[in-house]
Design a protein around this motif. Structure first.
Motif, PDB file in Angstrom:
ATOM      1  N   SER A   7     -46.648-129.929 -13.452  1.00 53.55           N
ATOM      2  CA  SER A   7     -46.549-130.048 -14.908  1.00 53.55           C
ATOM      3  C   SER A   7     -47.560-129.174 -15.645  1.00 53.55           C
ATOM      4  N   TRP A   8     -48.603-128.719 -14.967  1.00 51.82           N
ATOM      5  CA  TRP A   8     -49.564-127.812 -15.604  1.00 51.82           C
ATOM      6  C   TRP A   8     -48.939-126.458 -15.912  1.00 51.82           C
ATOM      7  N   ARG A   9     -47.923-126.081 -15.115  1.00 48.65           N
ATOM      8  CA  ARG A   9     -47.215-124.815 -15.301  1.00 48.65           C
ATOM      9  C   ARG A   9     -48.196-123.638 -15.366  1.00 48.65           C
ATOM     10  N   LEU A  10     -49.091-123.592 -14.409  1.00 49.69           N
ATOM     11  CA  LEU A  10     -50.139-122.569 -14.371  1.00 49.69           C
ATOM     12  C   LEU A  10     -49.573-121.160 -14.369  1.00 49.69           C
ATOM     13  N   HIS A  11     -48.495-120.966 -13.661  1.00 51.07           N
ATOM     14  CA  HIS A  11     -47.933-119.630 -13.511  1.00 51.07           C
ATOM     15  C   HIS A  11     -47.409-119.054 -14.825  1.00 51.07           C
ATOM     16  N   SER A  52     -53.068-123.190  -5.045  1.00 52.72           N
ATOM     17  CA  SER A  52     -53.221-121.766  -4.735  1.00 52.72           C
ATOM     18  C   SER A  52     -51.911-121.008  -4.907  1.00 52.72           C
ATOM     19  N   THR A  53     -50.809-121.645  -4.575  1.00 51.73           N
ATOM     20  CA  THR A  53     -49.516-121.001  -4.768  1.00 51.73           C
ATOM     21  C   THR A  53     -49.250-120.748  -6.243  1.00 51.73           C
ATOM     22  N   TYR A  54     -49.555-121.720  -7.083  1.00 51.75           N
ATOM     23  CA  TYR A  54     -49.381-121.522  -8.525  1.00 51.75           C
ATOM     24  C   TYR A  54     -50.340-120.466  -9.055  1.00 51.75           C
ATOM     25  N   LEU A  55     -51.558-120.408  -8.525  1.00 55.12           N
ATOM     26  CA  LEU A  55     -52.496-119.368  -8.946  1.00 55.12           C
ATOM     27  C   LEU A  55     -52.018-117.982  -8.517  1.00 55.12           C
ATOM     28  N   LEU A  56     -51.426-117.890  -7.336  1.00 58.02           N
ATOM     29  CA  LEU A  56     -50.855-116.606  -6.911  1.00 58.02           C
ATOM     30  C   LEU A  56     -49.728-116.179  -7.840  1.00 58.02           C
ATOM     31  N   ARG A  57     -48.896-117.112  -8.210  1.00 56.94           N
ATOM     32  CA  ARG A  57     -47.810-116.787  -9.143  1.00 56.94           C
ATOM     33  C   ARG A  57     -48.374-116.374 -10.493  1.00 56.94           C
ATOM     34  N   ILE A  59     -51.307-114.885 -10.980  1.00 60.08           N
ATOM     35  CA  ILE A  59     -51.815-113.521 -10.789  1.00 60.08           C
ATOM     36  C   ILE A  59     -50.673-112.514 -10.877  1.00 60.08           C
ATOM     37  N   MET A  60     -49.564-112.832 -10.233  1.00 60.71           N
ATOM     38  CA  MET A  60     -48.427-111.914 -10.220  1.00 60.71           C
ATOM     39  C   MET A  60     -47.817-111.737 -11.608  1.00 60.71           C
ATOM     40  N   ASN A  61     -47.822-112.802 -12.411  1.00 62.86           N
ATOM     41  CA  ASN A  61     -47.261-112.700 -13.757  1.00 62.86           C
ATOM     42  C   ASN A  61     -48.232-112.056 -14.746  1.00 62.86           C
ATOM     43  N   LYS A  62     -49.509-112.295 -14.590  1.00 57.72           N
ATOM     44  CA  LYS A  62     -50.502-111.784 -15.534  1.00 57.72           C
ATOM     45  C   LYS A  62     -50.783-110.309 -15.310  1.00 57.72           C
ATOM     46  N   TYR A  63     -50.946-109.924 -14.068  1.00 64.19           N
ATOM     47  CA  TYR A  63     -51.310-108.547 -13.737  1.00 64.19           C
ATOM     48  C   TYR A  63     -50.120-107.875 -13.072  1.00 64.19           C
ATOM     49  N   LYS A  64     -49.438-107.034 -13.797  1.00 63.41           N
ATOM     50  CA  LYS A  64     -48.209-106.420 -13.296  1.00 63.41           C
ATOM     51  C   LYS A  64     -48.464-105.512 -12.095  1.00 63.41           C
ATOM     52  N   ARG A  65     -49.675-104.961 -11.971  1.00 60.55           N
ATOM     53  CA  ARG A  65     -49.966-104.119 -10.810  1.00 60.55           C
ATOM     54  C   ARG A  65     -50.088-104.958  -9.535  1.00 60.55           C
ATOM     55  N   LEU A  66     -50.234-106.260  -9.691  1.00 56.70           N
ATOM     56  CA  LEU A  66     -50.309-107.179  -8.556  1.00 56.70           C
ATOM     57  C   LEU A  66     -49.033-108.001  -8.455  1.00 56.70           C
ATOM     58  N   SER A  67     -47.903-107.371  -8.716  1.00 50.71           N
ATOM     59  CA  SER A  67     -46.666-108.124  -8.854  1.00 50.71           C
ATOM     60  C   SER A  67     -45.955-108.427  -7.540  1.00 50.71           C
ATOM     61  N   ASN A  68     -46.549-108.092  -6.400  1.00 50.82           N
ATOM     62  CA  ASN A  68     -45.944-108.534  -5.149  1.00 50.82           C
ATOM     63  C   ASN A  68     -46.936-109.418  -4.396  1.00 50.82           C
ATOM     64  N   TRP A  69     -46.415-110.191  -3.436  1.00 52.46           N
ATOM     65  CA  TRP A  69     -47.231-111.203  -2.746  1.00 52.46           C
ATOM     66  C   TRP A  69     -48.404-110.590  -2.004  1.00 52.46           C
ATOM     67  N   LYS A  70     -48.178-109.445  -1.393  1.00 52.18           N
ATOM     68  CA  LYS A  70     -49.230-108.839  -0.585  1.00 52.18           C
ATOM     69  C   LYS A  70     -50.428-108.444  -1.451  1.00 52.18           C
ATOM     70  N   LYS A  71     -50.170-107.794  -2.567  1.00 45.78           N
ATOM     71  CA  LYS A  71     -51.258-107.389  -3.463  1.00 45.78           C
ATOM     72  C   LYS A  71     -51.918-108.603  -4.112  1.00 45.78           C
ATOM     73  N   ALA A  72     -51.113-109.592  -4.484  1.00 46.81           N
ATOM     74  CA  ALA A  72     -51.666-110.795  -5.118  1.00 46.81           C
ATOM     75  C   ALA A  72     -52.539-111.588  -4.148  1.00 46.81           C
ATOM     76  N   THR A  73     -52.114-111.710  -2.892  1.00 45.35           N
ATOM     77  CA  THR A  73     -52.924-112.441  -1.923  1.00 45.35           C
ATOM     78  C   THR A  73     -54.213-111.685  -1.609  1.00 45.35           C
ATOM     79  N   ARG A  74     -54.162-110.373  -1.619  1.00 43.49           N
ATOM     80  CA  ARG A  74     -55.381-109.584  -1.418  1.00 43.49           C
ATOM     81  C   ARG A  74     -56.345-109.807  -2.586  1.00 43.49           C
ATOM     82  N   ALA A  75     -55.820-109.856  -3.802  1.00 40.03           N
ATOM     83  CA  ALA A  75     -56.666-110.115  -4.974  1.00 40.03           C
ATOM     84  C   ALA A  75     -57.255-111.530  -4.911  1.00 40.03           C
ATOM     85  N   MET A  76     -56.465-112.497  -4.468  1.00 36.90           N
ATOM     86  CA  MET A  76     -56.966-113.873  -4.326  1.00 36.90           C
ATOM     87  C   MET A  76     -58.047-113.923  -3.253  1.00 36.90           C
TER      88      MET A  76
END
Length: 98
Positions: A7-11, A52-57, A59-76
């Protein structure tokens, strides 16, 4: 707990900073950790992964350069290495990164 995290809808909070997200979720998560850690430790098991899954999502929505899972998980992973206590749920388990 998981319904509340959902319900927080972090993504969808792309206008928020990571500090805003930490201020919002850390008091709640610390309370859960204190209560369930004492009385029902097994109930805490899915919590860090869910958040963490919601935080990854986020990251992917906020930073378009990190829009795939591999880049987002590296940033996390880099964020966890820089600030290991930034989010309260990171004390339970570090985010699973591939």
């Amino acid at each position: 707990m998981s319904a509340t995290v959902r319900s927080w809808r972090l993504h969808l909070r792309v206008n928020s900073t990571e500090a805003d997200l930490a201020r919002m979720i850390n008091p709640v998560v610390r309370g859960w950790m204190a209560y369930y850690g004492a009385f029902y430790r097994h109930g805490l098991h899915p919590l860090p992964h869910r958040i963490s899954t919601y935080l990854l999502r986020w990251i992917m929505n906020k930073y378009k350069r990190l829009s795939n899972w591999k880049k987002a998980t590296r940033a996390m992973r880099d964020a966890v290495a820089r600030h290991p206590r930034y989010f309260a749920h990171w004390a339970l388990a570090k985010p699973a990164v591939r």
